[in-house]
Write an enzyme that holds these catalytic residues in place. Structure first.
Site, PDB file in Angstrom:
ATOM      1  N   ARG A  27       1.568   5.326 -20.172  1.00 26.06           N
ATOM      2  CA  ARG A  27       1.809   3.873 -19.478  1.00 26.06           C
ATOM      3  C   ARG A  27       2.037   3.823 -18.152  1.00 26.06           C
ATOM      4  NH1 ARG A  27       6.085   2.122 -23.803  1.00 26.06           N
ATOM      5  NH2 ARG A  27       4.943   2.184 -25.924  1.00 26.06           N
ATOM      6  N   ARG A  31       4.526  -2.076 -16.475  1.00 24.33           N
ATOM      7  CA  ARG A  31       5.541  -3.118 -15.988  1.00 24.33           C
ATOM      8  C   ARG A  31       6.526  -2.541 -15.060  1.00 24.33           C
ATOM      9  NH1 ARG A  31       7.749  -5.727 -21.331  1.00 24.33           N
ATOM     10  NH2 ARG A  31       7.540  -3.503 -21.949  1.00 24.33           N
ATOM     11  N   ARG A  40      -0.784  -9.028 -13.081  1.00 29.59           N
ATOM     12  CA  ARG A  40      -0.591  -9.656 -14.411  1.00 29.59           C
ATOM     13  C   ARG A  40      -0.332 -10.989 -14.372  1.00 29.59           C
ATOM     14  NH1 ARG A  40       2.595  -8.132 -20.111  1.00 29.59           N
ATOM     15  NH2 ARG A  40       2.389 -10.201 -21.168  1.00 29.59           N
ATOM     16  N   ASP A  77      -5.448  -1.719 -24.076  1.00 23.49           N
ATOM     17  CA  ASP A  77      -4.370  -1.901 -25.476  1.00 23.49           C
ATOM     18  C   ASP A  77      -4.982  -1.417 -26.705  1.00 23.49           C
ATOM     19  OD1 ASP A  77      -2.734  -3.249 -27.407  1.00 23.49           O
ATOM     20  OD2 ASP A  77      -1.516  -2.967 -25.865  1.00 23.49           O
ATOM     21  N   TYR A 153       0.004  -2.436 -37.609  1.00 25.27           N
ATOM     22  CA  TYR A 153       0.020  -3.566 -36.800  1.00 25.27           C
ATOM     23  C   TYR A 153      -0.849  -4.861 -37.478  1.00 25.27           C
ATOM     24  CZ  TYR A 153       2.092  -1.717 -32.828  1.00 25.27           C
ATOM     25  OH  TYR A 153       2.918  -0.806 -31.862  1.00 25.27           O
TER      26      TYR A 153
END
Length: 357
Positions: A27, A31, A40, A77, A153
């Site tokens: 990552r 963020r 973003r 992703d 998921y």
């Protein structure tokens, strides 16, 4: 395909001698960087960011402009794969991923198919654009989720605290879970091969949730399908070896079995003693890891000390890529990230220098 100017990461994965220990961070584009948050916001949403090759390239390169990292990783992703299967992926602000049509019925599971790779063309376009933008300076890593992690998921409909739906299926209708996993494995194999065709120079399989399984279930429902993927991957492209890394979070007890899949390296989470991991598998595969991501929330001195501790445990053994034991926190201070990267480079060089005298 010409090897990148800095090929230290690739050589380490192949257990070749290197002048220092290469480092990248799971990552690393994300963020914790204000420039990422700005991009973003400009893109409009997370999925808009993923679907736009220019934006994906921009955020992939952002951490490389801040820190002297040794590899870039495709910005995307893991859930792009089930999204292409028609499950309806969305990301709400401040929440995790959600699927509009989770796999909760036998009919839905039996209707599942390997998607047309054209539905994932935006990912392959991003791979191509990022390779061009890197200008052969650093290698590019492609990736996918593991079949089991994707299934978590797809069945739960999003994140989960107890995984009751997938475990309920596992223990009541294992045949249906195996159908999902087989389709996922075939899809991931083609997905990664397409990333390789478009320019990925190494690929990584993220088995984020394999560690929730018992030993027997892990071997049957996770490891077997990752082995299937490894066997189906293009291991050479344009005359160069394409290394494959497997990472099961919480999978430290299965390292020897993971090493037998035919992969080139294993990712380690922070609960694994890296010296013991080398004693088990280090002569057969490379190892990647494994600083606790929480260490970055401490002092710069603490970050440097913990980084040196891991490097000292490895010593000058070949085949080590430094990384976190999982993804970097969105709250990680930038200064601590720089301390980490600089310490890896300087201390690993010092270790090699001391042994060569």
């Amino acid at each position: 395909m010409t090897r990148p100017i800095n090929d230290t990461f690739l050589r380490a994965l192949m257990r070749e001698p290197t002048d220092y220990t290469p480092v990248w961070l799971m990552r690393q584009a994300g963020r914790y960087l204000p420039e990422y948050r700005a991009t973003r916001a400009h893109a409009g949403s997370f999925m808009d960011l993923c679907h736009n090759a220019a934006f994906a390239t921009e955020v992939t390169l952002q951490p490389l402009a801040r820190f002297p990292l040794d590899a870039a990783i495709l910005f995307s992703d893991i859930l792009t794969v089930p999204d292409a299967m028609g499950l309806g992926l969305s990301f709400a602000e401040g929440e995790g991923p959600r699927f509009a049509s989770p796999l909760r019925t036998e009919a839905a599971i039996k209707a599942l198919e390997v998607p047309d790779m054209e539905k994932l063309g935006y990912v392959f376009n991003a791979v191509s654009e990022i390779r061009k933008a890197l200008k052969n300076k650093l290698p590019l890593i492609g990736f996918s989720g593991s079949p089991f992690t994707l299934a978590c998921y797809m069945i739960e409909g999003g994140g989960s605290d107890d995984f009751r739906h997938i475990k309920g299926l596992l223990f009541s209708r294992p045949d249906l879970l195996h159908r999902i996993l087989d389709i996922n494995a075939r899809t991931v194999t083609e997905y990664l091969n397409q990333q390789i065709e478009h320019g990925a120079q190494a690929v990584m399989i993220f088995d984020t949730w394999g560690g929730i399984l018992s030993g027997a279930a892990y071997r049957e429902f996770s490891l077997a399908y990752m082995r299937q993927i490894v066997a189906g991957l293009k291991r050479e492209h344009e005359g160069e070896r394409v290394p494959v890394v497997l990472f099961t979070k919480g999978g430290g007890q299965w390292l020897t079995e993971m090493a037998d899949t035919g992969c080139d390296a294993l990712g380690l989470d922070w609960t694994v003693d890296i010296a013991q991991a080398y004693a088990l598998v280090g002569s057969r595969v490379g190892l990647q890891g494994n600083l606790d991501p929480g260490a970055l929330m401490g002092s710069p001195e603490g970050v440097a000390a913990e980084t040196r501790r891991i490097l000292d445990a490895v010593g000058t053994r070949p085949g080590h890529v430094f990384n976190l034991g999982h993804g970097i926190s969105q709250h990680a201070p930038h200064d601590n990230v720089r301390v980490l990267v600089d310490t890896v480079h300087s201390h690993s060089r010092a270790l090699r220098s001391s042994t060569s005298v």
